[in-house]
Design an enzyme around this catalytic site. Structure first.
Site, PDB file in Angstrom:
ATOM      1  N   ASP A 122       0.745  -1.137   0.128  1.00  0.00           N
ATOM      2  CA  ASP A 122       0.004   0.095  -0.036  1.00  0.00           C
ATOM      3  C   ASP A 122       0.600   1.163   0.006  1.00  0.00           C
ATOM      4  O   ASP A 122       1.767   1.074   0.462  1.00  0.00           O
ATOM      5  CB  ASP A 122      -0.981  -0.163   1.272  1.00  0.00           C
ATOM      6  CG  ASP A 122      -2.346   0.875   1.143  1.00  0.00           C
ATOM      7  OD1 ASP A 122      -1.971   1.813   0.574  1.00  0.00           O
ATOM      8  OD2 ASP A 122      -3.335   0.417   1.806  1.00  0.00           O
ATOM      9  N   HIS A 124      -0.226   3.855   1.430  1.00  0.00           N
ATOM     10  CA  HIS A 124      -0.672   4.482   2.686  1.00  0.00           C
ATOM     11  C   HIS A 124      -0.341   3.091   3.810  1.00  0.00           C
ATOM     12  O   HIS A 124      -0.602   2.057   3.486  1.00  0.00           O
ATOM     13  CB  HIS A 124      -1.872   4.923   2.731  1.00  0.00           C
ATOM     14  CG  HIS A 124      -2.293   5.738   1.441  1.00  0.00           C
ATOM     15  ND1 HIS A 124      -2.668   5.235   0.350  1.00  0.00           N
ATOM     16  CD2 HIS A 124      -1.999   7.164   1.419  1.00  0.00           C
ATOM     17  CE1 HIS A 124      -2.781   6.193  -0.401  1.00  0.00           C
ATOM     18  NE2 HIS A 124      -2.418   7.468   0.111  1.00  0.00           N
ATOM     19  N   ASP A 126      -2.486   2.779   6.516  1.00  0.00           N
ATOM     20  CA  ASP A 126      -4.083   2.498   6.728  1.00  0.00           C
ATOM     21  C   ASP A 126      -3.998   1.963   8.352  1.00  0.00           C
ATOM     22  O   ASP A 126      -4.795   1.163   8.782  1.00  0.00           O
ATOM     23  CB  ASP A 126      -4.453   1.299   6.152  1.00  0.00           C
ATOM     24  CG  ASP A 126      -4.728   1.774   4.620  1.00  0.00           C
ATOM     25  OD1 ASP A 126      -4.786   2.729   4.156  1.00  0.00           O
ATOM     26  OD2 ASP A 126      -4.840   0.948   3.803  1.00  0.00           O
ATOM     27  N   HIS A 139     -11.425   3.676   5.472  1.00  0.00           N
ATOM     28  CA  HIS A 139     -10.386   2.815   4.712  1.00  0.00           C
ATOM     29  C   HIS A 139      -8.996   3.229   4.924  1.00  0.00           C
ATOM     30  O   HIS A 139      -8.322   2.597   4.546  1.00  0.00           O
ATOM     31  CB  HIS A 139     -10.735   3.070   3.137  1.00  0.00           C
ATOM     32  CG  HIS A 139     -10.394   4.387   2.604  1.00  0.00           C
ATOM     33  ND1 HIS A 139      -9.680   4.549   1.143  1.00  0.00           N
ATOM     34  CD2 HIS A 139     -10.000   5.685   3.244  1.00  0.00           C
ATOM     35  CE1 HIS A 139      -9.320   5.749   1.083  1.00  0.00           C
ATOM     36  NE2 HIS A 139      -9.646   6.460   2.275  1.00  0.00           N
ATOM     37  N   ASP A 226      -3.449  -3.233  -2.369  1.00  0.00           N
ATOM     38  CA  ASP A 226      -3.846  -1.873  -2.712  1.00  0.00           C
ATOM     39  C   ASP A 226      -3.108  -1.517  -3.835  1.00  0.00           C
ATOM     40  O   ASP A 226      -1.798  -1.389  -3.871  1.00  0.00           O
ATOM     41  CB  ASP A 226      -3.680  -0.914  -1.413  1.00  0.00           C
ATOM     42  CG  ASP A 226      -4.470   0.379  -1.933  1.00  0.00           C
ATOM     43  OD1 ASP A 226      -4.672   0.737  -2.828  1.00  0.00           O
ATOM     44  OD2 ASP A 226      -5.005   0.761  -0.851  1.00  0.00           O
ATOM     45  N   ASP A 228      -3.024   1.121  -5.345  1.00  0.00           N
ATOM     46  CA  ASP A 228      -2.200   2.543  -5.222  1.00  0.00           C
ATOM     47  C   ASP A 228      -0.780   2.361  -4.702  1.00  0.00           C
ATOM     48  O   ASP A 228      -0.010   3.381  -4.729  1.00  0.00           O
ATOM     49  CB  ASP A 228      -2.921   3.770  -4.389  1.00  0.00           C
ATOM     50  CG  ASP A 228      -2.919   3.307  -2.768  1.00  0.00           C
ATOM     51  OD1 ASP A 228      -2.008   2.640  -2.288  1.00  0.00           O
ATOM     52  OD2 ASP A 228      -3.764   3.803  -2.146  1.00  0.00           O
ATOM     53  N   GLU A 271      -9.291  -0.782  -4.085  1.00  0.00           N
ATOM     54  CA  GLU A 271      -9.167   0.503  -4.297  1.00  0.00           C
ATOM     55  C   GLU A 271      -9.079   0.554  -6.161  1.00  0.00           C
ATOM     56  O   GLU A 271      -8.425   1.657  -6.473  1.00  0.00           O
ATOM     57  CB  GLU A 271      -7.847   1.088  -3.552  1.00  0.00           C
ATOM     58  CG  GLU A 271      -7.924   1.007  -2.224  1.00  0.00           C
ATOM     59  CD  GLU A 271      -9.000   2.031  -1.568  1.00  0.00           C
ATOM     60  OE1 GLU A 271      -9.863   2.847  -2.436  1.00  0.00           O
ATOM     61  OE2 GLU A 271      -9.490   2.183  -0.500  1.00  0.00           O
TER      62      GLU A 271
END
Length: 299
Positions: A122, A124, A126, A139, A226, A228, A271
């Protein structure tokens, strides 16, 4: 790898602020997921979609935890479905939807895998809570919920908290972490390989370490992927793109190494937002990556 794959769609868009990610499961299916996996010799059983409430039909009661009751209900329903397919000795692939779906998928896995490792691919972390989140979007909270940190309704899916031990969680590819979230990660001892470590060490070394941390002494590894995490040049169709991500080839090597480890027991693909995409490019990349995770290779 188990020879039967169960695909579960979760058209969830309640966990984030940009609409369209609810069409992610359809986009990934349209990109040829079932056909590509079948060509690798697996049996694929598509379990359809988990029912997700429509955002417009519900009010937001808490701006720090947007759509909390609805996210909790979807998480519980998904947990039951994942537990059901695991009981049949299938390999679940869960299609998001936003990343809040991982709360339910990991809760379902934990009913059978009592000592699960998690690799969180990811941009991020999270790892926010309602106290640290700038947006209140759930999320941005699923990983913290999984280790028992956050609102009780989210952490106690199936009646108990802490589905995964902190020392068995690894984040790979992070490059956008909120300041208070960063402190939470350090406080709770979560391993995080940012893009700095990938640039410095190389993706192969990072994945060796990630597989060791998530795989040693556990019942298996859950991959939460994810899209992204991949650089926006290959995955433009995501809600929160961040420049400077994992390259297409680095992503494939990571998936190939996970397959070779023999430790992966399940996977989230999350995502994908076709409204923001270019010719379904992001969904096609998702299918390419999951096929590498399942053993597709050049030779």
């Amino acid at each position: 790898m188990k020879k039967t794959i169960s695909v579960i769609g979760v058209p969830m868009d309640l966990g984030q602020g940009r609409r369209g990610v609810d069409m992610g499961p359809s986009a990934i299916r349209y990109a040829g997921l079932k056909e590509r996996i079948q060509r690798l010799g697996y049996t694929v059983k598509d379990q359809g979609n988990i029912n997700v409430p429509t955002a417009e039909a519900h009010d937001i009661d808490n701006d720090s935890l947007k759509y909390l009751p609805e996210v909790v209900q979807v998480s519980q329903d998904l947990s039951h479905k994942v537990a059901e397919v695991i009981a049949k000795d299938h390999f679940p692939i869960i299609l998001g939807g936003d990343h809040s779906i991982a709360i339910g998928s990991i809760a379902g896995l934990a009913t059978h895998h009592k000592n699960l490792g998690v690799i969180w691919f990811d941009a991020h972390a999270d790892f926010n809570t309602s106290e640290t989140s700038p947006s209140g979007n759930i999320h941005g909270m699923p990983l913290s919920c999984t280790v028992g940190i956050g609102h009780e309704d989210l952490t106690h899916i199936n009646g108990y908290a802490k589905k995964v031990k902190n020392e068995h969680v690894v984040i790979v590819g992070a490059r956008s972490v909120d300041p208070e979230e960063r402190e939470l990660l350090k406080q709770h001892g979560i391993t995080c390989f940012t893009m700095h470590e990938i640039d410095k060490m190389g993706i192969a070394k990072v994945m060796e370490e990630a597989i060791r941390i998530a795989g040693e002494g556990t019942d298996g590894i859950h991959l939460s992927l994810d899209l992204d995490s991949i650089d926006p040049d290959m995955c433009p169709g995501v809600g929160t793109p961040v420049l400077g991500g994992v390259t297409y080839r680095e992503g494939h090597l990571a998936m190939e190494m996970l397959y070779q480890s023999g430790k992966v027991v399940s996977c989230d693909l999350v995502e994908v937002n076709p409204i923001l995409d270019e010719g379904n490019k992001t969904a096609r990349t998702a299918v390419d990556l999951v096929c590498s995770l399942l053993g597709e290779s050049v030779m």
